[in-house]
Scaffold this motif. Structure first.
Motif, short mmCIF file in Angstrom:
data_model
loop_
_atom_site.label_atom_id
_atom_site.label_comp_id
_atom_site.label_asym_id
_atom_site.label_seq_id
_atom_site.Cartn_x
_atom_site.Cartn_y
_atom_site.Cartn_z
N SER A 147 0.81 -1.22 0.00
CA SER A 147 0.00 0.00 0.00
C SER A 147 0.85 1.27 0.00
CB SER A 147 -0.93 0.00 1.22
OG SER A 147 -0.18 -0.05 2.42
N ASN A 148 2.14 1.13 0.28
CA ASN A 148 3.03 2.30 0.33
C ASN A 148 3.61 2.64 -1.04
OD1 ASN A 148 3.07 2.54 3.37
ND2 ASN A 148 3.95 0.48 3.15
N ASN A 149 3.34 1.77 -2.03
CA ASN A 149 3.87 1.95 -3.39
C ASN A 149 5.39 2.12 -3.39
OD1 ASN A 149 3.53 2.10 -6.19
ND2 ASN A 149 3.48 4.34 -6.17
N ILE A 150 6.05 1.27 -2.62
CA ILE A 150 7.51 1.28 -2.53
C ILE A 150 8.05 0.03 -3.21
CG2 ILE A 150 9.45 0.98 -0.91
CD1 ILE A 150 8.09 2.94 0.94
N TYR A 151 9.15 0.18 -3.93
CA TYR A 151 9.79 -0.96 -4.59
C TYR A 151 11.28 -0.67 -4.72
CZ TYR A 151 8.40 2.27 -8.34
OH TYR A 151 8.16 3.40 -9.09
N LEU A 152 12.03 -1.67 -5.18
CA LEU A 152 13.46 -1.52 -5.43
C LEU A 152 13.64 -1.23 -6.92
CD1 LEU A 152 14.72 -4.77 -3.59
CD2 LEU A 152 14.29 -2.53 -2.59
N HIS A 153 14.63 -0.41 -7.26
CA HIS A 153 14.85 -0.14 -8.69
C HIS A 153 16.24 0.41 -8.96
CE1 HIS A 153 14.48 4.31 -8.42
NE2 HIS A 153 13.58 4.08 -7.47
N ASP A 154 16.58 0.36 -10.22
CA ASP A 154 17.82 0.94 -10.75
C ASP A 154 17.66 2.45 -10.80
OD1 ASP A 154 20.22 1.32 -12.13
OD2 ASP A 154 19.38 0.74 -14.07
N THR A 155 18.69 3.17 -11.14
CA THR A 155 18.62 4.63 -11.29
C THR A 155 19.74 5.11 -12.22
OG1 THR A 155 18.78 6.75 -10.11
CG2 THR A 155 20.03 4.92 -9.22
N PRO A 156 19.47 6.16 -12.98
CA PRO A 156 20.56 6.74 -13.80
C PRO A 156 21.50 7.61 -12.97
CG PRO A 156 18.51 7.92 -14.17
CD PRO A 156 18.16 6.76 -13.29
N ALA A 157 21.09 7.97 -11.76
CA ALA A 157 21.91 8.85 -10.90
C ALA A 157 22.89 8.01 -10.10
CB ALA A 157 21.00 9.67 -10.00
N LYS A 158 23.90 7.50 -10.74
CA LYS A 158 24.84 6.57 -10.10
C LYS A 158 25.76 7.26 -9.09
CE LYS A 158 23.50 3.14 -12.78
NZ LYS A 158 22.69 2.01 -12.26
N SER A 159 26.02 8.54 -9.25
CA SER A 159 26.99 9.22 -8.39
C SER A 159 26.54 9.27 -6.92
CB SER A 159 27.23 10.65 -8.89
OG SER A 159 26.03 11.41 -8.84
N LEU A 160 25.23 9.17 -6.69
CA LEU A 160 24.73 9.24 -5.31
C LEU A 160 25.21 8.07 -4.46
CD1 LEU A 160 21.02 10.38 -5.92
CD2 LEU A 160 22.99 11.79 -5.25
N PHE A 161 25.53 6.95 -5.09
CA PHE A 161 25.97 5.78 -4.34
C PHE A 161 27.37 5.95 -3.76
CE2 PHE A 161 22.85 3.94 -7.35
CZ PHE A 161 21.95 3.44 -6.42
N GLU A 162 28.09 6.96 -4.23
CA GLU A 162 29.44 7.20 -3.74
C GLU A 162 29.45 7.98 -2.43
OE1 GLU A 162 31.52 9.11 -6.91
OE2 GLU A 162 31.14 7.48 -8.35
N ARG A 163 28.31 8.53 -2.05
CA ARG A 163 28.23 9.33 -0.83
C ARG A 163 28.02 8.44 0.39
NH1 ARG A 163 24.75 14.75 -2.37
NH2 ARG A 163 25.56 15.04 -4.50
N ASP A 164 28.48 8.91 1.55
CA ASP A 164 28.29 8.15 2.79
C ASP A 164 26.83 8.17 3.23
OD1 ASP A 164 30.92 7.38 3.01
OD2 ASP A 164 31.50 9.12 4.20
N SER A 165 26.21 9.35 3.15
CA SER A 165 24.80 9.47 3.49
C SER A 165 23.99 9.44 2.20
CB SER A 165 24.53 10.78 4.25
OG SER A 165 23.17 10.87 4.62
#
Length: 526
Positions: free
Chosen positions: A421-439
């Motif tokens: 009901s929360n409409n939450i799922y796992l997915h890919d993203t084109p914004a790869k640079s965000l994964f390099e951050r600690d937070s």
């Protein structure tokens, strides 16, 4: 007359025993046991009802207490001719030791229960029946406090929507008749992480008792420390890490050597930051968090562990996401087989703490834009630019807006669905640079996966029709393709700001949604 006859018989027995030889004492002790009248108190529903009229703060245990006494033929559970049985004293000692479980011992009628066990029962003014009932209620209070924690209404108010553990009082009360401790770790009544955090609590309390660690004074002009630098701050860092056990020996040297750099990197990896070859102000700020605050964090997460059914971790295959850690794990047959960094929801669009059953993987997905984003972002964009939809690779779809499949799609090249009901799922993203951050709290609530291709391969590895090559082709086909999993996979999205990993190391994570404070307040007020 019967009472006085019994007393006379007991006196005669003790007189005979005292006059006989050692060999005769053993034989006559058997006689004494036979002559001593067995204590039989009648504790029926009427007496139980009267008890709760007198002590209404315990009323929530009434039905369980009635069931328990009925199982024991409506007679006492905790008393014999000598007073409180040994198991009752064990229970009281466990209750008094609740602080070792990160809890406060605040039985609603502590002034009534304590005299039963303290001062040789001299101050206990309760009747024998009320004494037995009071101990029984202490038992249920202790069991609820230790094994269940706050009730479901409270955990939901704290936005915890994972399924709650159901406390089985039937199993717990069996221990009364077996005269066995109710906090036996071997019985696995708790989520295993609980016991690991309890050990960590003991360690950190020992550190606190010995004075904790000193605050590192770095000065306002501090920038960073690298290998070979010499400064008094280095000596302070070395002492701080020695106290917490992150470095084995304190050489007291003010020169930053490779041993210190290694220790700091190890500290960083267990405190939610990426290890670097320098010591920054951020790292020192993390070291300066007082041990008392770390203890509160451990206690808060022990409470969260009380809410989790220990059966959960026994599943053959499941996916778990820990929001503050920004990590996803695939666990199969008790082993971690896959790990990926993730991006979770921003503070304003928090990722929900809940669970679901993954049933589909969608390659080259459309992104159905939520109405809130259409209102706040897309319609204003269209008002300014008539080509806005085309430039963003968007199209109208039956009165809604969706983004076409492709590498620039907001969901990337694949999404993983577990209906909720929360409409939450796992997915890919084109914004790869965000994964390099600690937070990594940047999404609108869904969980972005750093290694989506590898996750798809892992989840489909037992399906011979989906080879890595076919998965690659489907991800880049530009045409949406739904794949049904042969077996649904449980997904658990949790929130733990400290966690003991499988190597036995304690890890602390930033309280990204500021959820610890309210929980700690409840625990300390209880």
């Amino acid at each position: 007359m019967k009472i006085w006859s019994a007393i006379a018989a007991i006196v005669i027995v003790f007189t005979v025993v005292s006059c006989n030889s050692k060999g005769e004492k053993k034989e006559n002790s058997k006689v004494a046991k036979e002559v001593l009248p067995e204590l039989k108190l009648s504790i029926d529903s009427i007496k139980i009802a009267d008890f709760y009229t007198a002590y209404p703060k315990l009323a929530k245990f009434k039905n369980d207490v009635k069931t328990l006494y009925k199982k024991n033929n409506n007679t006492q559970l905790w008393l014999d001719n000598k007073g409180v049985v040994e198991f009752g004293n064990t229970l009281f000692n466990q209750y008094k030791g609740l602080d070792q479980e990160g809890l406060k011992a605040n039985f609603p009628y502590n002034e009534k229960i304590s005299p039963i066990f303290e001062n040789n029962n001299a101050e206990n003014k309760l009747s024998k029946e009320s004494t037995d009932l009071m101990i029984t209620n202490l038992y249920f209070y202790y069991a609820e406090k230790l094994y269940a924690g706050f009730d479901e209404k409270t955990s939901i108010s704290l936005e915890w929507l994972l399924p709650r553990k159901k406390l089985n009082y039937q199993v717990l009360t069996d221990s009364i008749f077996k005269k066995s401790t109710i906090s036996d770790d071997k019985k696995s009544k708790m989520f295993s992480q609980y016991y690991k955090l309890r050990d960590a609590l003991r360690t950190y309390r020992a550190i606190e008792k010995n004075g904790g660690w000193k605050n590192i004074e770095k000065g306002e002009d501090f920038k960073s420390i690298k290998l070979g630098d010499s400064t008094a701050v280095v000596g302070q860092i070395r002492e701080r890490l020695f106290v917490s056990g992150d470095i084995k020996e304190n050489s007291k040297s003010n020169i930053c050597d490779s041993t210190l750099i290694t220790a700091v990197k190890n500290f960083e990896s267990h405190h939610g930051t990426t290890p670097k070859n320098i010591i920054s102000a951020e790292h020192i700020a993390e070291m300066n968090v007082p041990v008392s605050e770390r203890i509160k964090t451990i206690i808060a997460n022990m409470e969260r562990c009380r809410w989790i059914d220990p059966e959960l971790e026994k599943g053959k295959e499941f996916i778990e996401v820990n929001i503050p850690e920004f990590k996803l794990y695939v666990v199969r047959n008790g082993e971690i087989v896959f790990i990926s960094n993730v991006v979770v929801g921003k503070a304003m669009t928090k990722t929900v703490i809940f669970s679901g059953m993954m049933n589909n993987i969608v390659f080259s997905p459309y992104w159905n834009v939520p109405p809130s984003i259409i209102k706040k972002e897309i319609k204003p964009g269209m008002a300014k630019n008539k080509n806005y939809l085309a430039q963003k690779n968007l199209e109208w779809n039956n009165g809604a807006v969706r983004q076409l499949p492709g590498k620039n799609n907001s969901l990337g090249l694949v999404k993983f669905l577990f209906p909720n009901s929360n409409n939450i799922y796992l997915h890919d993203t084109p914004a790869k640079s965000l994964f390099e951050r600690d937070s990594r709290a940047f999404s609108h609530g869904c969980v972005r996966v750093a290694k989506p291709r590898e996750l798809a391969i892992e989840l489909l590895k037992n399906d011979p029709s989906w080879t890595p090559q076919k998965i690659d082709k489907a991800m880049h086909a530009g045409k949406e393709n739904w794949v049904s999993l042969k077996k649904k996979i449980p997904v658990y999205i949790g929130y733990f700001t400290c966690w003991v990993d499988r190597k036995g190391d304690l890890n602390f994570y930033k309280d990204v949604y500021q959820r610890d404070e309210s929980l700690i307040k409840l625990l300390t007020e209880e």
